[in-house]
Design an enzyme around this catalytic site. Structure first.
Site, PDB file in Angstrom:
ATOM      1  N   GLY A 203     -68.224  -0.263  -6.786  1.00 48.49           N
ATOM      2  CA  GLY A 203     -68.983  -1.333  -6.053  1.00 48.49           C
ATOM      3  C   GLY A 203     -69.420  -0.600  -4.707  1.00 48.49           C
ATOM      4  N   GLY A 206     -66.894  -1.481   1.322  1.00 44.11           N
ATOM      5  CA  GLY A 206     -66.742  -2.545   2.112  1.00 44.11           C
ATOM      6  C   GLY A 206     -66.529  -3.907   1.138  1.00 44.11           C
ATOM      7  N   THR A 207     -66.908  -3.510  -0.160  1.00 44.20           N
ATOM      8  CA  THR A 207     -66.742  -4.911  -0.948  1.00 44.20           C
ATOM      9  C   THR A 207     -65.045  -5.207  -1.278  1.00 44.20           C
ATOM     10  OG1 THR A 207     -67.044  -3.448  -2.866  1.00 44.20           O
ATOM     11  CG2 THR A 207     -68.982  -4.729  -1.872  1.00 44.20           C
ATOM     12  N   GLY A 208     -64.306  -4.390  -1.070  1.00 40.08           N
ATOM     13  CA  GLY A 208     -62.923  -5.078  -1.142  1.00 40.08           C
ATOM     14  C   GLY A 208     -62.219  -4.129  -2.378  1.00 40.08           C
ATOM     15  N   LYS A 209     -62.621  -3.225  -2.837  1.00 41.52           N
ATOM     16  CA  LYS A 209     -61.991  -2.366  -4.027  1.00 41.52           C
ATOM     17  C   LYS A 209     -60.434  -1.902  -3.655  1.00 41.52           C
ATOM     18  CE  LYS A 209     -65.186   0.722  -3.661  1.00 41.52           C
ATOM     19  NZ  LYS A 209     -66.160   0.422  -2.728  1.00 41.52           N
ATOM     20  N   THR A 210     -60.310  -1.267  -2.364  1.00 39.09           N
ATOM     21  CA  THR A 210     -59.163  -0.827  -2.139  1.00 39.09           C
ATOM     22  C   THR A 210     -58.181  -2.019  -1.830  1.00 39.09           C
ATOM     23  OG1 THR A 210     -59.908   1.027  -1.105  1.00 39.09           O
ATOM     24  CG2 THR A 210     -57.605   0.459  -0.523  1.00 39.09           C
ATOM     25  N   GLU A 426     -93.168  -8.194  18.273  1.00 41.44           N
ATOM     26  CA  GLU A 426     -92.417  -9.030  17.968  1.00 41.44           C
ATOM     27  C   GLU A 426     -93.341 -10.356  17.401  1.00 41.44           C
ATOM     28  OE1 GLU A 426     -89.688  -7.676  16.801  1.00 41.44           O
ATOM     29  OE2 GLU A 426     -89.724  -5.815  18.029  1.00 41.44           O
ATOM     30  N   HIS A 429     -94.952 -10.012  14.347  1.00 38.99           N
ATOM     31  CA  HIS A 429     -94.173  -9.816  13.240  1.00 38.99           C
ATOM     32  C   HIS A 429     -93.800 -11.402  12.895  1.00 38.99           C
ATOM     33  CE1 HIS A 429     -93.341  -5.768  12.349  1.00 38.99           C
ATOM     34  NE2 HIS A 429     -92.933  -5.399  13.236  1.00 38.99           N
TER      35      HIS A 429
END
Length: 664
Positions: A203, A206-210, A426, A429
């Site tokens: 993934g 920063g998605t939370g694998k560890t 801006e 936009h």
């Protein structure tokens, strides 16, 4: 041996060695005595310089000690006793009242003599053996290259459970089943099932694998070895393969267990590039890993969990069933998942009643778990900086702006002309985003410099978008060119401020033609599908697959230009039709520097700058009244608490006073 015991043993060796060396030097200093002639000695006796004499009969020597005057002249010394003069010597000493002593030699055993003589040598030999054993036993020493550097996580150290993981429910279910495999293997093997040997967590960063792997370690109740993929790679040939063997040996001895390899792409990259030449240490490490995972020997009870954010570059042999039986995709969370993650990270954070985490989750599309954790942390820091006791929505809004757009650069000096150009840019936009078909709502517009940008227009999609339609892609092109077109219409000039917009628009237009098949002329063909870098061995030529002719290349350029021109034309149409709205938005930005989506909607509905000023003053006065009411409420609460304290103190005094007569 533990590290503390090793340290104590080392210091003991050092102290013993220092004592032996000191004793040897002291003995040597004592034995360094000058030799004297017999005539010098007799003259010294006559002059009264001799204080004491020790007779050594075995060596037939006299050890002479002088008084202070003699020491200054001669120093202590020794002389041989001539046999024919020994009687005369004793008479001279007796006449001068010199103390005479006889040295007695004690008989020492052979073993004692041998031990004393060989003690330094035995000490040095022991030191050599000790350090050799240390080098072979590991512990980060020079000879421990082949030892695994995996860390065994204990059960209570930084324990994380599945209750601490949110937003990735499918991945969590897969790993919960793996934990159940380890706890009750017979439940699954009784029907002929096989416990999976490997689980690959893939993934975005920063998605939370560890975090998922740490949760497995906290839930499994079995030994959990953690190691990084880079720990296998060294400059010495064969070290990585040796560490893989040692890692799995430890796992087999402690089965059932879990081995977690973080960032496995460091050793699991695709083999066979053939570009480097010579022996590839990384490939040898990968070969050993493949053998250990599904080789001739059985590894029952050892489950390998690996994490990577580049599954596309892993070797196919590593990805096959039997090695990594399961591939768990850990994607970015949706709105519901983001809300759950925010709840997890705000458990220890006091929130005010007005905080709506669902609203925060909707305002943060594309945020990963790590981004949301950082968002909550930034909000807490901002609240602490403002001396607040709780976090409110304003803290989350400011934290979101800081995370998404960067910190405000309030000290940056901007000329009036640049500030005006930025405001109209801006505003362009913003106006196109509101008026274009399939446009996204505006969240906030600001001309306060943030990061590398002089101004920011923040769009806020109503829902997470997984696919782009053709109309949506064209709307994005028009939105990106809104700032450039506004500069052309108002100032009849263009600036370099739209460089990043042009890059994004060109990238979208090229993907529409070459990857998404949105060109009617060229049809649904993938003209530029890259097979990966050359060093992975999948594309030796370095050219994209599907080489096309020069005629097709010209047609691709023409179609890309056509999409770009369509976006520019749509932006010009909106700018000409709603020029008055563009002016009001730009003036509001110059007046307030930052406006939100509600104020933009009011302007597009016909509100003037004066209407915005009046609405802001009413809102600010309402906020002041709200702050005043909350302050009075807090003061009333503190007053009641103070009264309760006084009441309790008076009751305590009454009890003490009532007991006085009894005491009397």
């Amino acid at each position: 041996m533990k590290s503390s015991q090793k340290t104590l043993a080392l210091w003991a060796f050092i102290i013993i060695g220092a004592l032996i060396v000191f004793q040897a030097y002291e003995q040597r200093a004592q034995n360094e005595i000058k030799d004297f002639t017999f005539s010098t000695f007799t003259q010294a006796v006559e002059d009264g310089l001799v204080k004491e004499v020790t007779i050594d009969k075995e060596k037939e020597e006299l050890l002479v000690k002088f008084n202070d005057e003699g020491k200054a002249k001669f120093g202590d010394g020794k002389i041989m006793i001539p046999g024919e003069t020994s009687f005369d010597v004793f008479k001279r000493l007796e006449a001068k009242d010199v103390a005479v002593k006889y040295e007695k030699k004690e008989n020492t055993s052979f073993l004692t003599t041998l031990f004393v003589s060989w003690l330094p040598m035995l000490f040095i030999l022991g030191m050599v053996l000790f350090f050799m054993r240390q080098l072979q036993a590991g512990g980060g020493k020079a000879m421990s290259f082949g030892k695994s550097r995996a860390r065994l996580l204990t059960e209570n150290k930084n324990k994380v459970t599945f209750n601490d993981v949110a937003g990735v429910e499918e991945a969590k279910e897969e790993l919960e089943e793996v934990v159940d495999f380890l706890k009750e293997p017979k439940k699954y093997t009784r029907l002929g099932g096989r416990i999976p040997k490997g689980v690959l967590l893939a993934g975005n960063p920063g998605t939370g694998k560890t975090l998922l792997a740490r949760a497995v370690a906290g839930e499994a109740g079995v030994p959990f070895y953690s190691i990084s993929g880079s720990d296998f790679v060294e400059m010495f040939v064969g070290v990585g393969a040796s560490r893989v063997r040692d890692l799995f040996e430890q796992g087999k001895k402690n089965a059932p267990c879990i081995i977690f390899i973080d960032e496995i792409d460091a050793v699991g990259r695709h083999r066979g590039a053939g570009m480097g030449g010579g022996h590839d240490e990384r490939e040898q490490t990968l070969d050993q890993l493949l053998v250990e995972m599904d080789g001739f020997e059985s590894t029952d009870g050892v489950i390998l969990i690996a994490a990577t954010n580049r599954p596309d570059i892993l070797d196919p042999a590593l990805m096959r069933p039997g090695r990594f039986d399961r591939r768990v995709m850990v994607g970015k969370p949706d709105v519901k998942g983001r809300e759950m993650i925010l709840k997890v990270h705000s458990r220890k954070t006091p929130l005010s009643q007005e905080v709506d985490l669902q609203k925060v989750a909707k305002a943060t599309p594309g945020f990963t778990g790590a981004d949301l954790e950082n968002l909550v942390n930034e909000a807490a820091l901002m609240a602490a900086r403002s001396a607040k006791s709780q976090l409110d929505m304003d803290d989350f809004e400011r934290a979101k702006d800081k995370v998404q757009m960067g910190a405000e650069r309030k000290s940056m000096v901007i000329s009036a002309e640049d500030r005006k150009i930025t405001a109209y840019h801006e505003a362009g936009h913003t106006l196109v985003a509101v008026r274009v078909k399939d446009g996204d709502p505006i969240g906030k517009v600001s001309i306060v410099p943030r990061g590398m940008a002089l101004g920011v227009t923040q769009i806020q999609p109503e829902e997470d978008r997984l696919n782009y339609s053709k109309s949506k892609a064209l709307a994005m092109l028009a939105y990106l060119f809104g700032g450039r077109v506004a500069e052309e219409v108002v100032f009849n000039e263009i600036t370099s401020g739209a460089s990043n917009d042009i890059m994004k628009a060109t990238d979208i237009a090229r993907k529409m033609v070459c990857e998404w098949g949105m060109s009617e002329k060229l049809g649904p063909l993938a003209y530029e599908r890259d097979n990966g870098p050359v060093f992975l061995g999948m594309n030796h030529s370095g050219q994209p697959e599907g080489v096309y002719s020069d005629r097709v290349a010209n047609e691709i350029d023409e179609e890309v230009r056509a999409f770009i021109d369509a976006g520019l034309g749509e932006a010009r149409r909106i700018m000409v039709e709603d020029r008055d709205k563009l002016e009001v938005i730009a003036q509001a930005l110059l007046e307030f520097e930052t406006i939100d989506g509600r104020e933009v909607d009011k302007i597009c509905e016909g509100a003037s700058l004066e209407d915005l000023k009046q609405a802001r003053s009413i809102r600010e006065s309402g906020l002041k009244e709200e702050d005043k009411a909350s302050a009075e409420k807090l003061a009333e609460k503190e007053r009641k608490e103070e009264e309760e304290k006084k009441k309790k103190a008076e009751e305590g005094d009454d009890k003490i006073g009532g007991s006085d007569p009894v005491m009397a």
